[in-house]
Design a protein around this motif. Structure first.
Motif, PDB file in Angstrom:
ATOM      1  N   ASP A  52      45.607  53.366  38.578  1.00  0.00           N
ATOM      2  CA  ASP A  52      45.277  53.748  39.858  1.00  0.00           C
ATOM      3  C   ASP A  52      44.388  52.830  40.709  1.00  0.00           C
ATOM      4  O   ASP A  52      44.715  52.760  41.806  1.00  0.00           O
ATOM      5  CB  ASP A  52      44.227  55.172  39.625  1.00  0.00           C
ATOM      6  N   ILE A  53      43.634  52.131  39.970  1.00  0.00           N
ATOM      7  CA  ILE A  53      42.750  51.289  40.584  1.00  0.00           C
ATOM      8  C   ILE A  53      43.483  50.247  41.182  1.00  0.00           C
ATOM      9  O   ILE A  53      43.555  49.570  42.166  1.00  0.00           O
ATOM     10  CB  ILE A  53      41.634  50.791  39.693  1.00  0.00           C
ATOM     11  N   ASP A  54      44.500  49.294  40.322  1.00  0.00           N
ATOM     12  CA  ASP A  54      45.214  48.575  40.725  1.00  0.00           C
ATOM     13  C   ASP A  54      46.373  48.829  41.895  1.00  0.00           C
ATOM     14  O   ASP A  54      46.404  48.202  42.937  1.00  0.00           O
ATOM     15  CB  ASP A  54      46.381  47.874  39.457  1.00  0.00           C
ATOM     16  N   ASN A  55      46.708  50.135  41.936  1.00  0.00           N
ATOM     17  CA  ASN A  55      47.628  50.468  42.932  1.00  0.00           C
ATOM     18  C   ASN A  55      46.763  50.520  44.267  1.00  0.00           C
ATOM     19  O   ASN A  55      47.086  50.122  45.230  1.00  0.00           O
ATOM     20  CB  ASN A  55      48.097  51.759  42.807  1.00  0.00           C
ATOM     21  N   ALA A  56      45.504  51.472  44.301  1.00  0.00           N
ATOM     22  CA  ALA A  56      44.815  51.381  45.365  1.00  0.00           C
ATOM     23  C   ALA A  56      44.132  50.006  45.894  1.00  0.00           C
ATOM     24  O   ALA A  56      44.043  49.837  47.045  1.00  0.00           O
ATOM     25  CB  ALA A  56      43.546  52.541  44.986  1.00  0.00           C
ATOM     26  N   MET A  57      43.956  49.244  45.065  1.00  0.00           N
ATOM     27  CA  MET A  57      43.281  47.942  45.365  1.00  0.00           C
ATOM     28  C   MET A  57      44.342  46.776  45.629  1.00  0.00           C
ATOM     29  O   MET A  57      43.870  45.701  46.020  1.00  0.00           O
ATOM     30  CB  MET A  57      42.344  47.217  44.447  1.00  0.00           C
ATOM     31  N   GLN A  58      45.437  47.105  45.587  1.00  0.00           N
ATOM     32  CA  GLN A  58      46.691  45.812  45.736  1.00  0.00           C
ATOM     33  C   GLN A  58      46.688  45.300  46.858  1.00  0.00           C
ATOM     34  O   GLN A  58      47.155  44.153  47.240  1.00  0.00           O
ATOM     35  CB  GLN A  58      48.027  46.280  45.344  1.00  0.00           C
ATOM     36  N   GLY A  59      46.285  45.913  48.056  1.00  0.00           N
ATOM     37  CA  GLY A  59      46.077  45.406  49.425  1.00  0.00           C
ATOM     38  C   GLY A  59      44.852  44.630  49.689  1.00  0.00           C
ATOM     39  O   GLY A  59      44.732  44.203  50.774  1.00  0.00           O
ATOM     40  N   ASN A  60      43.882  44.467  48.707  1.00  0.00           N
ATOM     41  CA  ASN A  60      42.906  43.756  48.900  1.00  0.00           C
ATOM     42  C   ASN A  60      42.975  42.402  48.164  1.00  0.00           C
ATOM     43  O   ASN A  60      42.806  42.244  46.977  1.00  0.00           O
ATOM     44  CB  ASN A  60      41.510  44.637  48.596  1.00  0.00           C
TER      45      ASN A  60
END
Length: 168
Positions: A123-131
């Motif tokens: 979940d974290i990796d998916n949510a943060m991938q644009g940063n």
């Protein structure tokens, strides 16, 4: 020029700006809140992330006229003393190195925890991938988000009537 009405960090603002001015420049140059950073200018790095009505957006690519009347939260609006659970976790895990991307990272993490209070690593990796973090602090970002999640979930379990829990 156009008159644009916004609410930034719970404060009503009336700006006289070009309608196509990116929200980022309205926040930084007109309002004077410089915590939101310019990174790429094409909504790819995440440094300019703010919340628009609670959802993360890349402020470099949103014209200020498109957000008239909406509620905007910047890094400065999360807490008065940098004591939001995500900000505290960032400090505890020493996430920043150069620090440039961190306000955008934090804003994305806060949005994630709002929608997914107990995120998995995926979940974290998916949510943060644009940063994007040029320093590569992704492991510490993930650890800090788990820490903030635990703190926020513990805080949500406390009694609402002011009663204390634990041994007496």
């Amino acid at each position: 020029m156009a008159t644009i009405k916004l609410t930034i960090n719970n404060q009503p603002r009336t700006l006289d700006v070009e309608p196509d001015m990116p929200l980022l420049w309205a926040i930084r140059d007109v309002v004077g809140l410089t915590g939101t950073k310019f990174g790429c200018g094409i909504a790819q790095c995440g440094a300019c992330t703010v919340h628009l009505d609670g959802s993360p957006v890349r402020s470099c690519s949103v014209p200020v006229s498109a957000v008239s009347g909406q509620k905007i939260t910047t890094i400065e609006g999360l807490s008065k003393n940098a004591d939001h659970p995500v900000q505290k976790a960032w400090i505890a895990h020493q996430v920043p190195q150069c620090g440039y991307c961190q306000s955008g990272q934090i804003m994305s993490a806060v949005a994630l925890l709002k929608t997914t209070p107990k995120p998995t690593d995926s979940d974290i990796d998916n949510a943060m991938q644009g940063n994007i973090c040029r320093c590569g602090t992704y492991t510490r970002v993930r650890e800090a988000i788990h820490t903030a999640s635990a703190e926020m979930n513990t805080a949500n379990k406390l009694p609402k009537n002011g009663a204390k829990v634990g041994k007496r």
